[in-house]
Write an enzyme that holds these catalytic residues in place. Structure first.
Site, mmCIF file in Angstrom:
data_model
loop_
_atom_site.group_PDB
_atom_site.id
_atom_site.type_symbol
_atom_site.label_atom_id
_atom_site.label_comp_id
_atom_site.label_asym_id
_atom_site.label_seq_id
_atom_site.Cartn_x
_atom_site.Cartn_y
_atom_site.Cartn_z
ATOM 1 N N LYS A 1 0.834 -1.205 0.000
ATOM 2 C CA LYS A 1 0.000 0.000 0.000
ATOM 3 C C LYS A 1 0.864 1.249 0.000
ATOM 4 C CE LYS A 1 -3.691 -0.463 2.268
ATOM 5 N NZ LYS A 1 -4.539 -0.764 3.437
ATOM 6 N N ARG B 1 -3.533 2.950 8.509
ATOM 7 C CA ARG B 1 -3.864 1.705 7.807
ATOM 8 C C ARG B 1 -2.631 0.816 7.685
ATOM 9 N NH1 ARG B 1 -6.862 3.469 2.377
ATOM 10 N NH2 ARG B 1 -8.078 1.564 2.682
ATOM 11 N N GLY C 1 -8.049 -7.037 4.205
ATOM 12 C CA GLY C 1 -8.911 -7.172 5.364
ATOM 13 C C GLY C 1 -8.327 -7.951 6.522
ATOM 14 N N MET D 1 -5.587 -7.273 8.350
ATOM 15 C CA MET D 1 -5.042 -6.467 9.440
ATOM 16 C C MET D 1 -5.913 -5.231 9.616
ATOM 17 S SD MET D 1 -1.007 -7.057 8.774
ATOM 18 C CE MET D 1 -1.178 -6.670 7.042
ATOM 19 N N ARG E 1 -3.629 -1.426 -6.143
ATOM 20 C CA ARG E 1 -2.847 -2.652 -6.054
ATOM 21 C C ARG E 1 -3.279 -3.550 -7.196
ATOM 22 N NH1 ARG E 1 -5.810 -4.560 -0.481
ATOM 23 N NH2 ARG E 1 -7.895 -4.813 -1.320
ATOM 24 N N HIS F 1 -15.851 -8.205 1.670
ATOM 25 C CA HIS F 1 -14.827 -9.137 2.143
ATOM 26 C C HIS F 1 -15.050 -10.534 1.594
ATOM 27 C CE1 HIS F 1 -13.216 -12.045 5.128
ATOM 28 N NE2 HIS F 1 -12.174 -11.236 5.107
ATOM 29 N N SER G 1 10.995 -43.568 -12.798
ATOM 30 C CA SER G 1 9.874 -42.687 -12.461
ATOM 31 C C SER G 1 9.858 -42.556 -10.941
ATOM 32 C CB SER G 1 8.546 -43.260 -12.957
ATOM 33 O OG SER G 1 7.490 -42.372 -12.638
ATOM 34 N N ASP H 1 5.659 -42.365 -1.862
ATOM 35 C CA ASP H 1 6.338 -43.359 -1.025
ATOM 36 C C ASP H 1 7.764 -42.930 -0.681
ATOM 37 O OD1 ASP H 1 4.214 -45.002 -0.748
ATOM 38 O OD2 ASP H 1 4.975 -46.645 -1.969
ATOM 39 N N CYS I 1 5.842 -39.461 -10.890
ATOM 40 C CA CYS I 1 4.427 -39.814 -11.017
ATOM 41 C C CYS I 1 3.678 -39.713 -9.693
ATOM 42 C CB CYS I 1 4.262 -41.215 -11.602
ATOM 43 S SG CYS I 1 5.004 -42.524 -10.604
ATOM 44 N N TYR J 1 9.889 -35.409 -17.604
ATOM 45 C CA TYR J 1 8.447 -35.170 -17.560
ATOM 46 C C TYR J 1 7.924 -35.278 -16.136
ATOM 47 C CZ TYR J 1 7.763 -40.242 -17.105
ATOM 48 O OH TYR J 1 7.792 -41.546 -16.656
#
Length: 891
Positions: free
Chosen positions: A23, A92, A101, A103, A335, A451, A771, A776, A839, A859
């Site tokens: 801001k 602000r 919104g 703070m 913004r 909001h 792969s 896991d 994968c 990939y």
């Protein structure tokens, strides 16, 4: 020399975001390009960090610098802080990243019993007392901790006593009574009088804004949006301009393009005779911005020019807060506007056509994680709907869930597995935790820039706001529309694209990609070097993946073809026969029955991916997962025994229970599964491999190009791979000889245990591809059982910063990632052309994709609906790497 903690707006610029907050940096930038910005100054984020780290003590010299800048502000405005004519300021927050919104803000600071009289004499009594009551309410809530609703109750009662509907209709004498009652409330709640010294007010307000960095809603927002906790917030102190000075004044919020669709049109709302909180908080339902052209045409023309200038200056869609005081326009904030994924895509593509952005810049403007949201479903247009009410379509998409009226209850029910729709009069930042878990949000008050609307759009959640036909009874946990009542727990559906709230569960349909999205993905495909495949277990999944741009199948899980996970329940008797077999002969007999089923499965997937590679993982889970649970069987056996049930049924259940107990393991994830099954029960893998190659040669005869890749799971030692590769090659030769047809194929392995990564050079001698099974691999590297970890402690680990984030969502680059890097290096040291992919679920996570690009994978593979996400994320990774290379070359 004292460190500089305070900057006048003209001393900053847009590049100082880290120090001045978003801001403050943008207020400075707007000031420097000549826009009408009320003067002010910014206290830096550094001051906030030092205040919080130093036991909530202001850094030395800070308040002296504030006094110097206050004096300059008095000189600039010709007003006096605490004197006549009174200088009033807003205080602000402003973090380096947008946190709308989350703070705190205080308006009209500097008013007191003395200065309100001076303001009334200089301006208008109604305006002065209205400003004072607003200030006491905001200061009382933010600084003194008094709940908003206590003030609202007093104000509402006064309106009823005066017989008026709208806030601005309340006359000055009634506003004086409101102020008196507000001050009495402060005295009752805090044990002290409302502070009358403006400098004390300012000191307390600065403290409150600094401390709001760590309020619960801000902490939740940062966690959800991956914003670091150590940045701090700036504080912006700015001379007030007033939108509540009559019907030639007003306040509003405007976006330079439509944040829902991306259309090039002003989009926003305003209120005459009001202050900014009235619009943002959703207390009054505002007017569309186009109506301003009729009510205040000169101010509207000023606003049009400013919007165009700001958009071209920042080369992005802007979210602008403005106030009109006596017909003159003032800019309070700008913004980059939050937008839906659809809008982000359209704006990026349109700005390339307008010459504002390059293609590479456009690719970086779209958040891949947000894109995923538009790939989900909407309400089926053919469905018959029981529409309860229609409000404003604040955030597109559709969702189904049970109605819940409280954010805490929403969070509780969601953790129990329920899909919830959060229904509120309006949302406030304190509702953020309920909004995070909700499928959709409905409010009966507020507008398109309230909001609820802004936060839902940022999260990609459907939202309907300003649905005034709904009357909520919070105590009864219900809402009514006319003579109908919907209670907590009843199912409703929300269509955020049309604003409809619908009773019951409605059918949803898959989306279609917009022309702009297809264009953006075309640009992404031209830039990226990382391939994108899909995890697909059925021909339908494969076809959808290909439609969404997948370049093959990176993981086909054959256990789903066996009936696991609810797939093909009709096959379970045959699968159970195979599992329950006592001898290889019995097992082979059952496998003979499964062979044609598997062949049909592989035929469909290979055909759907004609000409593209299909990686098929042989059976991975332990056999007991295909049987009923021991607990359920024990109960059935006990019931049959107790009731004298059918002896044959009892004998069968007892046999099944014995087998389940024999197969059960203390730690099945590390037990008899994956390649270990194939080595001890080779007939299972032989059947699967035969089914693959029989399907492949059949398609080859039909003129369809097929590229099967056989993937062996859970390999930890090269000898496991060598033995099973010989089985695959032997079966392939047999099928090719029988058919008189050969097809190209390759054999590779998953890298999903640490030993495989550590010995990747040995394993690569037997594998055509790796792969990475990162699900896991994460479990075995951390020593986590994923289900237990996520169910018991992982959320708390992330919340307490033990781990930066859930390693099953975004790859742990320092640990698991290091194993991946090692395996890549070792594998290619002995086989330079080794194909490398991933994968696990990380294959669809943008942050993980960036890592996989950097370590040199070929990939990623992800679920079908995340394929476009992965395509875009892979392109962004390539663009960022090129940019870094250029920066290094330019040094």
């Amino acid at each position: 020399m004292t460190k500089k903690y305070v900057y006048a707006f003209h001393e900053g610029n847009a590049a100082m975001r880290d120090l001045l907050g978003g801001k403050g940096a943008n207020l400075a930038e707007m000031t420097n390009i000549g826009l009408p910005v009320p003067p002010g100054f910014t206290i830096t984020t550094e001051a906030c960090r030092e205040y919080l780290a130093g036991g909530k003590v202001f850094p030395p010299g800070l308040m002296d610098q504030v006094e110097e800048h206050l004096a300059a502000l008095e000189a600039r405005t010709g007003k006096r802080f605490g004197g006549e004519p009174p200088l009033l300021v807003s205080v602000r927050s402003g973090a380096p990243f947008s946190m709308p919104g989350m703070m705190d803000t205080i308006l009209n600071l500097g008013l007191s019993d003395a200065t309100v009289e001076a303001l009334a004499a200089a301006a208008d009594p109604r305006f002065a007392w209205d400003s004072y009551r607003r200030f006491i309410q905001m200061f009382g809530n933010v600084v003194m901790g008094i709940p908003h609703h206590r003030f609202d109750e007093i104000f509402q009662a006064q309106k009823e006593a005066a017989g008026v509907q709208e806030d601005y209709q309340l006359p000055p004498e009634h506003l004086k009574q409101v102020v008196a009652r507000y001050r009495e409330l402060v005295r009752q709640e805090t044990g002290r009088d409302f502070p009358q010294d403006p400098r004390e007010q300012l000191t307390l307000a600065i403290r409150a804004v600094f401390e709001s960095w760590n309020n619960p809603r801000a902490v939740v927002y940062r966690r959800v949006n991956r914003i670091p906790d150590d940045l701090g917030t700036a504080v912006n102190v700015q001379a007030m301009v007033f939108g509540n000075m009559g019907m030639d004044s007003g306040t509003g919020v405007v976006f330079t393009r439509n944040p829902n669709t991306g259309a090039k049109e002003l989009y926003g709302e305003y209120l005459l005779n009001a202050q900014g909180e009235d619009v943002v908080a959703g207390i009054r339902t505002p007017h569309p911005i186009r109506v301003l052209q009729e009510e205040l045409p000169e101010a509207y023309e000023q606003l049009l020019r400013v919007c165009e200038l700001l958009e071209r200056h920042y080369r992005d869609m802007q979210d602008i807060e403005f106030t009109i005081e006596k017909g003159k326009l003032y800019m309070l904030q700008c913004r980059s506007g939050k937008r839906t994924a659809q809008a982000a895509i359209k704006i990026a593509v349109d700005m390339v056509a307008e010459g504002l952005l390059s293609r590479e810049e456009a690719l970086l403007r779209v958040d891949p994680a947000q894109v995923e949201k538009i790939l989900y479903r909407s309400v089926d247009p053919k469905a018959r709907l029981d529409v309860l009410a229609t409000g404003l379509p604040a955030s597109p998409g559709a969702a189904v869930g049970i109605a819940v009226f409280d954010a805490d209850e929403a969070e509780k029910l969601a953790t129990e597995g329920h899909r919830v729709i959060l229904v509120r009069p309006e949302t406030t930042p304190d509702d953020i935790h309920g909004m995070v878990v909700a499928e959709a949000i409905v409010t009966c008050r507020g507008g398109m820039t309230s909001h609820a609307a802004i936060v839902a759009r940022g999260m990609g959640k459907p939202a309907v706001v300003g649905c005034e036909a709904i009357r909520i009874a919070p105590d009864e946990q219900s809402f009514t529309v006319g003579d109908r009542t919907v209670r907590k727990g009843e199912v409703i559906s929300v269509d955020g694209s049309t604003g409809r709230v619908i009773y019951g569960e409605v059918p949803l349909v898959d989306p279609e990609l917009s022309p702009e999205f297809r264009q953006l993905l075309t640009w992404a495909d031209e830039v990226r070097t990382l391939g994108v495949r899909a995890n697909a277990d059925t021909p339908a999944d494969a076809a959808k993946a290909r439609e969404l741009g997948a370049e093959g199948v990176g993981l086909c899980r054959t256990e789903h073809m066996f009936g696991q996970g609810g797939y093909h329940p009709e096959r379970m008797p045959v699968v159970m026969e195979m599992v329950l077999a006592e001898t290889p002969e019995e097992r082979k007999a059952a496998l003979e029955k499964l062979l044609p089923m598997q062949r049909e499965d592989f035929y469909g997937i290979l055909k759907a991916m004609a000409g593209l590679p299909v990686t098929i993982r042989l059976l991975d889970p332990p056999l007991h997962e295909f049987l009923p649970s021991a607990e359920a069987l024990a109960v059935e056996v006990a019931v049959l025994r107790a009731t004298g049930g059918d002896p044959a049924a009892l004998a069968e259940k007892e046999r099944l229970l014995r087998k389940v107990r024999a197969l059960s393991e203390l730690n099945p994830m590390l037990g008899f599964r994956g390649c270990r099954l194939g080595i001890l029960y080779p007939e299972i893998y032989e059947m699967q491999v035969r089914a693959i190659f029989e399907a492949a040669v059949q398609l080859a005869r039909e003129g369809v190009e097929v590229r099967p890749e056989i993937m062996l799971p859970l390999i930890g030692h090269v000898n496991e791979l060598r033995q099973l590769r010989e089985l695959v090659d032997r079966t392939a030769r047999a099928v090719f000889a029988e058919a008189g047809v050969e097809v190209p194929y390759s054999v590779g392995t998953m890298i999903e245990v640490p030993r495989a990564a550590l010995t990747a050079d040995e394993i690569a001698r037997e594998a055509a591809f790796f792969s990475f099974g990162t699900n896991d691999l994460t479990q075995t590297t951390f020593g986590f059982s994923r289900d237990d970890a996520e169910g018991k402690f992982l959320a708390q680990y992330v919340q307490q910063k033990v781990l930066p984030e859930n390693p099953f969502v975004s790859i742990d680059q320092a640990g698991v990632g290091k194993l991946v890097e090692m395996a890549v290096r070792l594998g290619r040291s002995v086989r330079p052309g080794l194909k490398l992919g991933i994968c696990g679920e990380h294959g669809g996570d943008p942050q993980s994709i960036d890592f996989f690009h950097r370590v040199g994978l070929d990939y990623v593979s992800c679920s079908p609906y995340r394929v476009p996400v992965a395509r875009l994320a892979a392109a962004q990774a390539a663009v960022r790497q090129r940019s870094q290379v250029r920066e290094i070359a330019d040094r």
